[in-house]
Design a protein around this motif. Structure first.
Motif, short mmCIF file in Angstrom:
data_model
loop_
_atom_site.label_atom_id
_atom_site.label_comp_id
_atom_site.label_asym_id
_atom_site.label_seq_id
_atom_site.Cartn_x
_atom_site.Cartn_y
_atom_site.Cartn_z
N ALA A 68 0.28 4.08 2.60
CA ALA A 68 0.64 3.74 3.99
C ALA A 68 2.15 3.70 4.19
O ALA A 68 2.65 4.03 5.27
CB ALA A 68 0.01 2.41 4.38
N PHE B 94 7.52 -2.77 8.28
CA PHE B 94 6.22 -2.40 7.71
C PHE B 94 5.63 -3.59 6.95
O PHE B 94 4.46 -3.94 7.12
CB PHE B 94 6.37 -1.19 6.78
N ASP C 216 0.87 -1.18 0.00
CA ASP C 216 0.00 0.00 0.00
C ASP C 216 0.91 1.23 0.00
O ASP C 216 1.54 1.56 1.01
CB ASP C 216 -0.88 -0.07 1.26
N LYS D 67 1.59 0.21 11.86
CA LYS D 67 0.31 0.72 11.35
C LYS D 67 0.03 2.05 12.01
O LYS D 67 -0.65 2.12 13.02
CB LYS D 67 -0.81 -0.28 11.66
#
Ligand code: NAD
Ligand code: ZN
Length: 353
Positions: free
Chosen positions: A151, A314, A148, A320
């Motif tokens: 993120a 990660f 992602d 997160k």
């Protein structure tokens, strides 16, 4: 795979002069040099360093006009003629350290952030607040397929920096660290890395939003520096034996907490300075620092190995941190909120908007 279509022009946020207008405009897509790659930036985190760059409040001049940004995550679309360590189509990240000389004493010892001739993304060269950004192939962060990209963007500076800072603090699993500026961008990632490493955290920042954010990430002790009558006493009291935390990492953007940390860290503890408030000085009492054997040190981003490790944390699902996505065109609004200290966590720009 067909070669990606690369347009001739693109949208970018341009700082015309320090603290001057930030102009969202069309500029040419840059051409990578022989040892560089062109990355189509999909998302870019906004770091407080970008605000320092816009203001020019550090004793290091910026390029002008400047495209800021150094937390850029995207896809490699073009390779310079000498590049063989990445391929077109790979996911990659633009970090603060865009390149280094690779032949000085520091580069040879893998301390490339200390290279005397660093190339800095969004500071000495144009960075990730544009849709296509050039970066030195040897330094781009490799991002696994399927990641992602929104993120991971904040990991590319904030994550790497706090991961390195935690290592520099030499705090061990089971011990306690005070994270000063815990509610900000670096702070929110520091909470996650510390948790993944099994370290207890005392979070220091201000405001209910930041308190809630920290608590949502498992923080048990939040000290509001604006409400506390005595931050030094409160931090010491929050440590398990009342002697103070084993280490402190300073991520704040004001000078005051840099003057306090040596007072509340426990004897033989380590104070790691990471935040870079402009025109600020470190001050610690000599007597107490000596007889309590305090270490005070700086920590500056991370090398390529630190970067790969921070990304690996990660990828394993251990990091997160909350973030909000807005369009690239909204950068000035993000700066406004950041200046007021009103951002809990990180803002990430969607470079397609
Ligand atoms: P940010 O604005 O997201 O967060 C800063 C936080 O500090 C805010 O939450 C703010 O409320 C808090 N704060 C302010 N005064 C405080 C005080 N007295 N006590 C406790 N907290 C306080 O900023 P960021 O993006 O996290 O960056 C933080 C700093 O780190 C900036 O100066 C940036 O330039 C610097 N930085 C350094 C490195 C490095 O390698 N050393 C790398 C990246 C960023
Ligand atoms: Zn940064």
């Amino acid at each position: 795979m067909a070669a990606p279509q690369i347009p001739k022009t693109q949208m970018a946020q341009v700082f015309e002069k320090n603290s001057g207008p930030i102009v969202f405009k069309e500029i040419p897509v840059p051409e990578p040099g022989p040892d560089e790659v062109l990355i189509n930036i999909k998302y870019s985190g906004v770091c407080h360093t970008d605000l320092h760059a816009w203001h020019g409040d550090w004793p290091l001049p910026t390029k002008l006009p400047l495209v800021g940004g150094h937390e850029g995550a995207g896809e490699v679309v073009k390779l310079g003629s000498l590049v063989n360590n990445v391929q077109v189509g790979d996911l990659a990240g633009v970090k603060w350290l865009n390149g280094s000389c690779s032949s000085c004493d520091y580069c040879m010892s893998a301390d490339e952030p200390l290279c005397p001739e660093p190339i800095l993304s969004g500071y000495t060269v144009d960075g990730s607040f544009q849709q296509y950004c050039v970066a030195k192939a040897a330094h781009v962060a490799k991002i696994p397929k399927g990641t992602d990209l929104a993120a991971i963007a904040p990991v590319l500076c904030a994550g790497i920096t706090v991961y390195k800072g935690l290592k520099e603090s030499e705090v061990r699993p089971g011990q306690t660290i005070a994270i000063v500026g815990a509610g900000g961008g670096l702070g929110s990632l520091a909470l996650q890395y510390a948790k993944a490493m099994g370290i207890h955290v005392i979070a220091i920042d201000t405001g209910d939003d930041k308190k809630e954010m920290c608590e949502s990430m498992g923080v048990k002790t939040f000290i509001d520096f604006a409400k506390s009558k005595n931050v030094v006493k409160d931090v010491q009291a929050a440590s398990p034996d009342g002697m103070g935390p084993h280490a402190v990492i300073l991520l704040a953007v004001s000078e005051r907490p840099f003057q306090q940390a040596a007072e509340y860290v426990r004897p033989k503890g380590t104070v790691v300075c990471i935040g870079l408030p402009g025109n600020a000085f470190l001050k610690a009492p000599v007597f107490e620092s000596v007889v309590r054997m305090i270490r005070i040190k700086g920590s500056y981003v991370g090398n390529r190995k630190d970067s790969a490790e921070a990304i690996d944390f990660f990828t394993r699902g251990l990091i997160k941190a909350p973030f909000k996505i807005v369009g690239l065109s909204e950068l000035p609004k993000v700066f406004e909120l950041m200046e007021k200290g009103a951002i809990a966590g990180r803002y990430v720009l969607d470079n397609s908007k």
